[in-house]
Design an enzyme around this catalytic site. Structure first.
Site, PDB file in Angstrom:
ATOM      1  CD  GLU A 162       0.367   0.910   3.278  1.00 11.48           C
ATOM      2  OE1 GLU A 162      -0.097   2.141   2.885  1.00 11.48           O
ATOM      3  OE2 GLU A 162       1.332   0.870   4.100  1.00 11.48           O
ATOM      4  CG  PHE A 163       2.314   2.834  -2.602  1.00 15.70           C
ATOM      5  CD1 PHE A 163       3.545   2.666  -2.373  1.00 15.70           C
ATOM      6  CD2 PHE A 163       1.904   1.822  -3.369  1.00 15.70           C
ATOM      7  CE1 PHE A 163       4.433   1.808  -2.732  1.00 15.70           C
ATOM      8  CE2 PHE A 163       2.566   0.848  -4.178  1.00 15.70           C
ATOM      9  CZ  PHE A 163       3.879   0.887  -3.748  1.00 15.70           C
ATOM     10  CE  LYS A 235       5.111   0.592   2.170  1.00 19.58           C
ATOM     11  NZ  LYS A 235       4.015   1.154   2.375  1.00 19.58           N
ATOM     12  CG  ASN A 239       7.452   4.281   2.534  1.00 22.14           C
ATOM     13  OD1 ASN A 239       6.826   5.082   1.877  1.00 22.14           O
ATOM     14  ND2 ASN A 239       7.006   3.557   3.675  1.00 22.14           N
ATOM     15  N   GLY A 288       8.412  11.898  10.440  1.00 16.13           N
ATOM     16  CA  GLY A 288       8.319  11.045  11.477  1.00 16.13           C
ATOM     17  C   GLY A 288       7.148  10.031  11.021  1.00 16.13           C
ATOM     18  CB  CYS A 291       5.377   4.468   7.075  1.00 11.57           C
ATOM     19  SG  CYS A 291       3.931   3.953   7.501  1.00 11.57           S
TER      20      CYS A 291
HETATM   21  C1  UGA Z   1       4.115   7.341   4.234  1.00 15.47           C
HETATM   22  C2  UGA Z   1       4.034   7.298   2.565  1.00 15.47           C
HETATM   23  O1  UGA Z   1       3.767   8.473   2.040  1.00 15.47           O
HETATM   24  C3  UGA Z   1       3.012   6.406   2.016  1.00 15.47           C
HETATM   25  O2  UGA Z   1       3.047   6.349   0.574  1.00 15.47           O
HETATM   26  C4  UGA Z   1       3.235   4.860   2.616  1.00 15.47           C
HETATM   27  O3  UGA Z   1       2.097   3.817   2.355  1.00 15.47           O
HETATM   28  C5  UGA Z   1       3.277   5.221   4.218  1.00 15.47           C
HETATM   29  O4  UGA Z   1       3.977   6.001   4.536  1.00 15.47           O
HETATM   30  C6  UGA Z   1       3.116   3.587   4.760  1.00 15.47           C
HETATM   31  O5  UGA Z   1       4.307   3.026   4.475  1.00 15.47           O
HETATM   32  O6  UGA Z   1       2.473   3.221   5.156  1.00 15.47           O
HETATM   33  P1  UGA Z   1       2.717   8.396   6.022  1.00 15.47           P
HETATM   34  O7  UGA Z   1       3.640   7.949   6.942  1.00 15.47           O
HETATM   35  O8  UGA Z   1       1.303   8.617   6.375  1.00 15.47           O
HETATM   36  O9  UGA Z   1       2.896   7.822   4.401  1.00 15.47           O
HETATM   37  O10 UGA Z   1       3.105  10.161   5.869  1.00 15.47           O
HETATM   38  P2  UGA Z   1       3.917  11.146   4.715  1.00 15.47           P
HETATM   39  O11 UGA Z   1       2.755  11.918   4.292  1.00 15.47           O
HETATM   40  O12 UGA Z   1       4.589  10.454   3.751  1.00 15.47           O
HETATM   41  O13 UGA Z   1       4.868  11.772   5.738  1.00 15.47           O
HETATM   42  C7  UGA Z   1       6.007  11.067   6.468  1.00 15.47           C
HETATM   43  C8  UGA Z   1       6.567  12.301   7.347  1.00 15.47           C
HETATM   44  O14 UGA Z   1       7.197  12.932   6.160  1.00 15.47           O
HETATM   45  C9  UGA Z   1       5.761  13.244   7.941  1.00 15.47           C
HETATM   46  O15 UGA Z   1       6.269  13.544   9.387  1.00 15.47           O
HETATM   47  C10 UGA Z   1       5.749  14.600   7.389  1.00 15.47           C
HETATM   48  O16 UGA Z   1       5.689  15.586   8.042  1.00 15.47           O
HETATM   49  C11 UGA Z   1       7.016  14.547   6.605  1.00 15.47           C
HETATM   50  N1  UGA Z   1       7.180  15.586   5.393  1.00 15.47           N
HETATM   51  C12 UGA Z   1       6.707  14.919   4.207  1.00 15.47           C
HETATM   52  C13 UGA Z   1       8.285  16.209   5.130  1.00 15.47           C
HETATM   53  O17 UGA Z   1       8.813  16.559   6.503  1.00 15.47           O
HETATM   54  N2  UGA Z   1       8.243  17.022   4.141  1.00 15.47           N
HETATM   55  C14 UGA Z   1       7.714  16.540   2.920  1.00 15.47           C
HETATM   56  O18 UGA Z   1       7.940  17.249   2.036  1.00 15.47           O
HETATM   57  C15 UGA Z   1       6.715  15.698   3.141  1.00 15.47           C
END
Ligand code: UGA
Length: 483
Positions: A162-163, A235, A239, A288, A291
């Protein structure tokens, strides 16, 4: 949703989803939305009872509406895995795979589920990995089934990662960039194709009640078939790549601070190159969540088991933790000693749109600052309850009112990118603050507005804006921040 299949009176594929956590609950609900008959199974009877009563255990956009629509119709919850397995053609495994002692994924929950499934098999079924697992896990799952006496002709193991991002998980599921199906079996491929047909063939999007999003009848997501090993790697690699983008932009942000450039402009300039892409170029206090930290570590660990060095990712992790340290240093060098100071915090969740605080940079920053002897008042639109479970301190108070964090505070810290925070009345916030200083760990606020309002504004990788009217900020330390 009335899929083409349902218009013809077909109830879709019979699916069991094992695990009612983030991934399992979202997947089960979305499969029901696609027209399939779904049983979501969990051995946590309390959680299942609560779901059966209509409670929604996580904060996730659109999920409550879809649960209301499908529970008792195409979606049911149960603790009885054996019965669910017998009733299903496809069994999706969505149980936790936490980090084990040496960074590798702990697959013990997957193992016990597979053993239980083996004891209930009564004909050909596909077992689908939805949880994030290391490469070659599908072979390992097959070996468990074979060891438990299941004939090789009675199952296929498929990888279908999943993504989904927390906060937009339903939209991500219904409007994916791509759907990866890792299988060497044509029979399994056919079942998986039927499960995702409403999306890949586009007829889901024709329904008036479909979840709105990017895809349409004319622009459908591609269904990509790979080997199971490739799919498992996709996957982890996806990530890890996104985490790398974040650490890259954070490194460039640090350089921006040193030379007086603006990371927002740099990110726009490089992100508009389609080869690079705009996503995941927001500089800040680092990534953070449940994931990225876990998956980057597990990816390094699995690579080293196969004799491959992923040193690049070791750097990615290091940069990520240093980013929090830099932010704390910025606060210390601007405010001087924090002993007796009062800080207001906006944001506790690991990112906006979720109540999840697992591995949240906000929490580790708060814990560090508290050690310096300051007091903190923190607000988050939905993550206070989850934070209170893991972070209690006599000098830390929580409030439901975002404005209260500013009362007599020496500075405000923005630690989560909640869009709500951009709508706050900063005139009122300034009025309440002892000194109008904002440390924006997410580059969320408009730098020009903050400047015009007379704030001292310190983002990440952005020009330093200092308040025109003198206040008790130790301006001598500004030079230290830029260096
Ligand atoms: C992430 C991936 O984006 C999903 O595709 C994946 O399915 C999921 O992990 C998983 O493995 O289950 P998620 O952890 O919900 O999703 O959150 P993200 O939106 O990816 O953000 C992750 C972290 O990176 C957050 O702390 C966010 O604040 C940070 N982030 C994100 C940044 O610091 N800068 C950015 O430009 C984007």
């Amino acid at each position: 949703m009335m899929s083409r299949r349902n218009d013809q009176g077909d109830a879709g594929i019979r699916i069991t989803v094992v695990g009612s956590g983030y991934v399992g609950l979202v997947a089960a609900t979305c499969f029901a939305e696609l027209g399939h008959s779904v049983i979501c199974v969990d051995n946590n009877q309390h959680r299942i009872a609560s779901l059966q009563q209509g409670n929604v255990p996580i904060y996730e956009d659109i999920l409550p509406e879809l649960l209301r629509k499908h529970v008792g119709q195409r979606l049911s919850f149960s603790s009885d895995l054996a019965t669910a397995v017998k009733a299903s053609a496809a069994i999706f495994i969505a149980v936790g795979t936490p980090t084990a002692e040496h960074g590798e994924a702990d697959l013990s929950a997957v193992q016990s589920v597979i053993e239980e499934i083996a004891d209930s098999m009564d004909g050909y079924k596909i077992i689908v990995e939805k949880s994030t697992v290391p490469v070659q896990t599908s072979d390992w799952i097959a070996s468990i089934l074979l060891r438990r006496g299941i004939s090789r002709t009675c199952f296929d193991v498929v990888s279908n990662p999943e993504f989904l991002r927390e906060g937009t998980a339903i939209t991500d599921f219904m409007h994916p960039d791509r759907i990866i199906v890792g299988t060497n079996s044509n029979r399994a491929w056919e079942i998986m194709s039927a499960i995702y047909a409403p999306l890949a063939e586009g007829y889901y999007y024709a329904a008036g009640s479909s979840v709105p999003g990017r895809c349409s009848v004319d622009q459908t997501p591609s269904l990509i078939r790979t080997s199971p090993a490739s799919s498992e790697l996709i996957k982890h690699a996806a990530n890890a790549f996104l985490a790398m983008k974040i650490s890259f932009i954070n490194s460039v942000a640090n350089l921006c601070e040193a030379v007086g450039a603006d990371i927002q402009e740099v990110a726009l300039g490089i992100g508009t190159d389609r080869r690079i892409g705009k996503g995941f170029l927001n500089a800040g206090i680092g990534y953070g969540g449940s994931c990225f930290p876990k998956d980057v570590t597990a990816f390094c660990s699995v690579a080293s088991q196969f004799g491959v060095d992923l040193d690049l990712l070791v750097q990615v992790r290091q940069i990520n933790s240093q980013q929090r340290e830099r932010f704390i240093t910025k606060i210390r060098s601007t405010l001087g000693s924090l002993r007796g100071k009062r800080l207001g915090v906006l944001g506790l969740a690991f990112k906006g749109g979720t109540d999840d605080v697992r591995e949240s940079p906000a929490l580790s920053i708060i814990a560090s600052l508290l050690q310096d002897g300051c007091t903190i008042v923190a607000h988050d639109p939905v993550a206070i309850t989850n934070t209170q479970r893991v972070l209690q301190h006599q000098a830390l108070a929580y409030t439901d009112d975002p404005y209260s964090v500013a009362n007599q505070a020496d500075a405000i810290l923005v630690l989560t990118d909640w869009q709500e925070f951009t709508q706050l009345d900063f005139v009122e916030i300034k009025r309440r603050l002892k000194t109008p200083i904002v440390f924006d760990g997410r580059n969320l606020l408009n730098i020009d507005t903050m400047s015009t309002m007379g704030f001292t504004y310190l983002g990440v990788g952005r020009p330093l804006i200092t308040c025109p009217t003198p206040h008790r900020l130790q301006m001598h330390s500004i030079a230290a921040i830029a260096s």
